[in-house]
Design a protein around this motif. Sequence first.
Motif, PDB file in Angstrom:
ATOM      1  N   ALA A   9      36.224 -26.285 -48.790  1.00 10.62           N
ATOM      2  CA  ALA A   9      35.159 -25.949 -49.737  1.00 10.62           C
ATOM      3  C   ALA A   9      33.770 -26.071 -49.124  1.00 10.62           C
ATOM      4  N   ALA A  10      33.673 -26.119 -47.799  1.00  7.60           N
ATOM      5  CA  ALA A  10      32.349 -26.209 -47.173  1.00  7.60           C
ATOM      6  C   ALA A  10      31.538 -24.955 -47.478  1.00  7.60           C
ATOM      7  N   GLY A  11      30.254 -25.121 -47.675  1.00 12.99           N
ATOM      8  CA  GLY A  11      29.367 -23.993 -47.920  1.00 12.99           C
ATOM      9  C   GLY A  11      29.299 -23.547 -49.370  1.00 12.99           C
TER      10      GLY A  11
ATOM     11  N   ARG B  75      35.069 -25.790 -41.800  1.00 16.86           N
ATOM     12  CA  ARG B  75      35.914 -25.501 -42.937  1.00 16.86           C
ATOM     13  C   ARG B  75      35.714 -26.495 -44.077  1.00 16.86           C
ATOM     14  N   GLY B  76      35.494 -27.756 -43.714  1.00 18.49           N
ATOM     15  CA  GLY B  76      35.448 -28.803 -44.729  1.00 18.49           C
ATOM     16  C   GLY B  76      36.834 -29.347 -44.970  1.00 18.49           C
TER      17      GLY B  76
ATOM     18  N   THR C  27      27.748 -28.848 -49.461  1.00 15.52           N
ATOM     19  CA  THR C  27      27.530 -28.103 -48.224  1.00 15.52           C
ATOM     20  C   THR C  27      28.687 -28.307 -47.251  1.00 15.52           C
ATOM     21  N   LEU C  28      29.098 -29.554 -47.102  1.00 14.04           N
ATOM     22  CA  LEU C  28      30.023 -29.893 -46.014  1.00 14.04           C
ATOM     23  C   LEU C  28      31.467 -30.087 -46.449  1.00 14.04           C
ATOM     24  N   ASP C  29      31.685 -30.417 -47.721  1.00 16.12           N
ATOM     25  CA  ASP C  29      33.034 -30.759 -48.187  1.00 16.12           C
ATOM     26  C   ASP C  29      33.667 -31.830 -47.298  1.00 16.12           C
TER      27      ASP C  29
END
Lengths: 386, 386
Positions: A241-243, A236-237, B311-313
């Motif tokens: 905001a992951a991804g 998820r991050g 990418t990872l947040d």
Amino acid sequence: MASAAPTGGDLSRLRQLNSLAVFGALRADGPLTLTAVAERTGLSRPSTKEVVDQLVELGWVVEVAPSAGTIGRPARRYRFRAEAGHIAGIDLGVHTVRAVVSDLDGTVLAETRQAVTPATPNDERIAAAERAVEGCLTMADLAREDLWTVAAGTTGIVDTAGVVRICAGIPGWAGVDLTARLGELFSCPIEIENDARLAALAERERGVAKGIRDAVFVHAGRRTGAALVIGGEVHRGFGGAAGEIGLHPVAHWERSADHIHDCPAVPAGVPKRDAARHTFAAARDGDPAALAAVDRYCDELAVGVSAMVMTLDPELVVLGGGFSPAGDVLLPRLRARLEEVCLRMPELRASTLGEECVAVGAVGRAVARLDAKHFGLTPGGIAPAR
Amino acid sequence: MASAAPTGGDLSRLRQLNSLAVFGALRADGPLTLTAVAERTGLSRPSTKEVVDQLVELGWVVEVAPSAGTIGRPARRYRFRAEAGHIAGIDLGVHTVRAVVSDLDGTVLAETRQAVTPATPNDERIAAAERAVEGCLTMADLAREDLWTVAAGTTGIVDTAGVVRICAGIPGWAGVDLTARLGELFSCPIEIENDARLAALAERERGVAKGIRDAVFVHAGRRTGAALVIGGEVHRGFGGAAGEIGLHPVAHWERSADHIHDCPAVPAGVPKRDAARHTFAAARDGDPAALAAVDRYCDELAVGVSAMVMTLDPELVVLGGGFSPAGDVLLPRLRARLEEVCLRMPELRASTLGEECVAVGAVGRAVARLDAKHFGLTPGGIAPAR
DNA sequence: GAGCTTTACGAAGGAGACCATCATTAGTAG
DNA sequence: CTACTAATGATGGTCTCCTTCGTAAAGCTC
């Protein structure tokens, strides 16, 4: 890691653990005899019997007719009672609102969709979701009270409370408290998550990423996005905001899909939702304009994907989203770009799940949460039973 | 989820779990009375007593003198016997080979270093590591037989068997089977891992990333590299190549450090290992050439870091490596670059661990593996005891 | 310094969950 | 109809945990 050591417990905790093991075996491998369950869990037969009896009493498991034609006394067989509860999964998309209703196995029982537009007002979009779920319930002959969880996925960044924080595709969607809005309609727990992450979860559970620990999921369609599976879990991050690598200026995926949609190979008058199919068909026929468009698209896709791949070194990259049926066109070009830069090349696969993958992922998410709640099993560990 | 369900077990497994809980409490929170252990683990006093007695018998725990001055009957106190075993951690660097020897708590007892050069032959580099460990053992008054594990970190990509696959910094280092080479010298198990990942592990366990679940670790020094902490664990990647974003052509970190080393602000004749200090000092004094060099360096660093962050947040970005004492110079510039692109800005911190962080991380890795081995605890779950 | 309070220790009894074992039962095969 | 096979169900034993009790060793009060 002593800091997060699993707390021990008394006998009931052991029973809980064994209960969970039996339950897992029954759910994973269909109807099983007691001996089969005992073998799978490592428990003795008498204990297995006791645990299964308890699960039957609680309504999680039922006995089925013994399989005939075997030598020896026929063994009693049991199966997970997936129909004990039901789950609704919703995909709150930009152009479509989809819903599925499934049982506790995640088996989809019914599926509906409602067309919307980016300009559809928030209230109307929520109402469309309600109609979609209601339609599924009717088809499956269920009532709202039968739903144990409603899980929804939406474009944009959603916080843990279920409030949309940022959303590029739907004007005015940011700020909507989806947990609250859906909570007014359904009296069960509500789960909200980003749509790409739910699609990735669906791939991980029943798609081409099944059994893979580390994967990058690319949503290639009218929007372009990504999600990550790390250690078997969707990542998820810290802020959800992951991804979102697509928002990096070097990748700038915001307009990448335009290469496909605005291609000269698309006949005039074709609606936008069908444009991509024409471009990919033309590319397969060797049309130079279409091939150029695909190349440009893949170039841009590769910038973001390669950054994720070199960051994570995943086993697999999954191409999902509306463009995934064009994997034959896209994957070779994407692979070529990635091979130019990647230290270790991951495998590339196109998704085979249909368009309802977000809704299916939502169901998967809900099932995982229900497990955690009912069995004290947190993803990847044993938590104190509270 | 059901596919990886934790297997249940019999009574001995429950005892094992409780044993682990007691052990964890004692190790985490120093000397404790029985009542304190019982409170922490949720066990009853008699059970706690029994488990502790067992641990004492096994040599994992010892009784210490009761603390005086308390009201009531003085409680017996116990502590983890960290001196039950020892671990050697080695940093096989490009310019230095370091070793530390620690007890089972990870407390460093001795520390040595040997200077080498990129041109040092492999045999000589291994021999330097052996001398470094031997020196530590002498200082700590230990013998090789006292070592339970030898863990080493090295530049480059290492496979799970401990063979160096790719190494840019040391010519001829690729292909070396470190597990085998070190196994000839030490009769205990050998662990090999990438150096940046071990440094990240050290930060996670006792540095600025303590307690953080998701972090990006940037090694900024004569070499530039990165490692990831995801879900509290250091992420390896499928082929051990996670964090190698610096090799992406857009980031191209291979020569980034030259901006700092070859800066005109460095007086002639200064050896390369001291050049960076001069550049950063000059930058603090406002020297334009030094500031320009730092800006260029941060620009390049930010490209790779921003890609990882988007990418990872992560919650946190840690600046480690030889340049980390210059955090006051580097972090504001790095922050400014990141803020231009990042959707959600993570926190930035400079490492406060010293140069032995890789060796310390190696020790941490070894401790974690020993835990898993002796207590059947796999990171993040309960595994069948095999 | 005697007695009270406080805290911890150690032993005994009881409950829950697991296992091994054995006679019994319900099918198929000849 | 008998022999064989495999699952069932019941019994007894072991292990681990919990609760409860009386006892022991300190400090505090008068």
